[in-house]
Scaffold this motif. Sequence first.
Motif, PDB file in Angstrom:
ATOM      1  N   ILE A 106      58.571  12.143  51.593  1.00  0.00           N
ATOM      2  CA  ILE A 106      58.905  11.064  52.133  1.00  0.00           C
ATOM      3  C   ILE A 106      60.495  10.602  52.661  1.00  0.00           C
TER       4      ILE A 106
ATOM      5  N   CYS B 162      60.140   6.030  44.892  1.00  0.00           N
ATOM      6  CA  CYS B 162      59.215   7.072  45.457  1.00  0.00           C
ATOM      7  C   CYS B 162      59.235   8.297  46.221  1.00  0.00           C
ATOM      8  N   ALA B 163      60.455   8.279  46.087  1.00  0.00           N
ATOM      9  CA  ALA B 163      61.345   9.647  46.642  1.00  0.00           C
ATOM     10  C   ALA B 163      61.680  10.014  46.345  1.00  0.00           C
TER      11      ALA B 163
ATOM     12  N   CYS C 115      52.307  15.776  52.923  1.00  0.00           N
ATOM     13  CA  CYS C 115      51.916  15.330  51.862  1.00  0.00           C
ATOM     14  C   CYS C 115      50.536  15.452  51.526  1.00  0.00           C
TER      15      CYS C 115
ATOM     16  N   CYS D 254      58.887  11.885  43.747  1.00  0.00           N
ATOM     17  CA  CYS D 254      57.718  12.993  45.321  1.00  0.00           C
ATOM     18  C   CYS D 254      57.661  14.150  44.443  1.00  0.00           C
TER      19      CYS D 254
ATOM     20  N   ILE E 139      56.267   8.976  55.892  1.00  0.00           N
ATOM     21  CA  ILE E 139      55.673  10.514  55.221  1.00  0.00           C
ATOM     22  C   ILE E 139      55.241  10.957  56.058  1.00  0.00           C
TER      23      ILE E 139
ATOM     24  N   CYS F  10      53.688   8.493  44.598  1.00  0.00           N
ATOM     25  CA  CYS F  10      54.824   7.634  44.993  1.00  0.00           C
ATOM     26  C   CYS F  10      54.036   5.693  45.016  1.00  0.00           C
TER      27      CYS F  10
END
Lengths: 668, 112
Positions: free
Chosen positions: B74, B64-65, B25, B68, B20, B31
């Motif tokens: 990420i 998650c990526a 972020c 995002c 990360i 995520c």
Amino acid sequence: MAHINQAEAREWPYPVNYGKENEVSADVLILGGGVAGCHAAISAAKRGAKVVVVDKGAVIRSGSGGAGVDHWHGAYTNPCSRITPDEVMDIVKSFGPYSFGEFGNGISCYIQCNESYDALMDLEGMGVKVRDVDDEFAGADFRDEKTKLMFAYDYENRYCIRVNGGADIKVALYKEMLRLGVEIHDRIMATILLTEDGRQGGRVVGAAGIHTRTGEFYIFRSKSVILSMAVPAGQWIFSTELIGFGSSFNDPNNSGDGTAMAWNAGAELALMERSGRALSSGFFRYPPYGTGDHNNTWFACTIVDANGKEIPWVDRDGNVIRNVSDRYKPASGQKFFGYGRRGPYDIWGPSLIPDLSECIKNGEYVLPLYADLPGMPEHERRAIWGLMVYNEGKCRIIYDTYNKAGFDPDKDMLQLAVLPPEQYGHGPNWETYGPGQWREVAFGGGGGIVFDWDLRTNLEGLYVAGSQQYSGGTHAHAATTGRYAGRKAAVYARDAEPGPVGRSQIDGEKARVYAPVKRKDGIGWKEMRAGLCRIMQDYCGEYKNEQTLQMGIRWMDSIFESEASRAFARNPHELCRTLENLTHITVGKIIMEASMARKASSLHLDFKRMDYPDVDPPEWNKIVTLRQEKGEIKTGELPLDYWLRPPYAASYEENYRKYCDLKMEGEG
Amino acid sequence: MAEKAYMVPNPVMPCRVISINEELCTGCNICVDVCRTDVMVPSSEEGKPPIVLYPDECWFCGCCAADCPVPDAITVEYPLNQRVGWKRKDTGEHFRIGMKNPPPPNTKPPVC
């Protein structure tokens, strides 16, 4: 507290309330919010049912298909298809898309053949990009200019669709469920099916489970239940060269909870003895679709050797195919083709030369091999790298990582994995065969729950969809069986009253599930998981006999008595993994019981009994079933085509018409 | 003056799994909530990046990526990426992920 170093431990970030009860009621309860569960929820909600979906992960992305899909299989009713569902069934009597052979399931296969395209159109209605609306592939051989649909494999018969919005299907399903008022419960691990008065074999009236972040207890009361959890994966393999869950092909949440719950409730299971030699989860495997290749997502890429010498493509009869465009056409005299040289000869497709391994061994082709993307026509190159490798599940990381590192398919040839010669030519190059005792059940290769033309189990109120059935394994199979099960469960719930839930069943389950967090010390979940997998490798690996199987069951019981009674969890997440271990014990024992019940070896089931070496003797061409009655195991058998025998009609079409419940809703 | 050194347990994975970028972020935790296996948990400080708690439970699905909202915040890293290689057809040059002086990134967008 022992096992927790207070100086290093941080407090769990979520509020924890072990045992606190939450009650939820529904008309249709769906356990498992993957692709099958979401389609089931939508179809039941559209029929006016109050629908609740429960998932161990987060429904927005959970399930094996949650990260995307590139191929939409079995779309025989799309306007461009040149073959019909019945023609398909004629050629391969009973099969699942990845489990050609006598032990597939004809019901779910026929459902997929008929509803695959409808399910895709449902998705298009939810905003998923299905067609080439931006004309990126205008003029491509695989594109229909009128509908803008794009096809894979057999460009003449056009029954497998390339989905260019495949990476985001799950998000669209999630939004549609919210729009329809479906109640979604994420992060809840269902651990038990509630039966009428807690009786094994009784009507299923709900389920219960724990929240994997808060540890709270959830009781779901429901008129009908759809089990759309997964095939029990990860029984044999926990860690390989890759550590932890990433070592297995299947979604790591697929621990077999659905199968164990159904078993405890008295459901009849089929073909639990089936498993395959680990390929997708094998040793040395690369990221899925992450090497140069010529199969599925990479079909039909040119492969060259280290000196640039091209490896020929051949048709089913071994005739060399000279032009790239002919790799997507049936052989002379062939109606249509399927996937590689699998299933009956009638549908064998183009492939690399079948003796590739031998040719590498004798030096005719020199390792390493490369996928010659620059040598492919532009449309095909861009379809492989950018359409397929991107939208297929888990491929987005590959596309991003490789591109960032400078890989350019216009100029570069991606290397195939460098393997011993015998490993080439069996399937996708990123997969490799592991040791024989490493087994897996991916793509319809394992056992599941017996179901009828209503997709109902032997238990009243309990329906099954997706890979929880003993068949299927593709996105379209999950979508179509989910959609069908949703209709049937909603119809049942319309006329049913809620059933009585017994307090003693709830109390018993609470005592069981919370035991690991009440202990101060004990064995951690990872050590126990690795040990359980090793029992399966040692006693129920590729080769089995009565003695190994009995010993395996004995050690499973022993682990249950000893280590499991000392299992220890520090937080709700570890509790979830610990309870999965108990599932593994249950499922492992079922697999070994089923393996003892089949006293013959079988090629179709990849099943080798050293004490019964005869392969597929005619008297064993049947489905062996297992269920529990008052805690006793009852074995039974079903004909391989039980779905075409009384009380059912003898034809697929007639049964489907009678049971599918489409006309009355004006669909289809 | 003596240098300071620290000790932490060895990482359980042969790769970072999820990296990360703390500067990018925003700590929104999307995520955390799309991850099927709870690999990450929220930071105790609001607005801070989540903690990668269980990297060995990652399935490398990449959701998650993908989900995002901040590009490049990420990065999901497969184990053993360094083994992935390719050959430039015209020149015969060899490349691999992680090499010194890599070729420039290919920025062609996917079809989606």
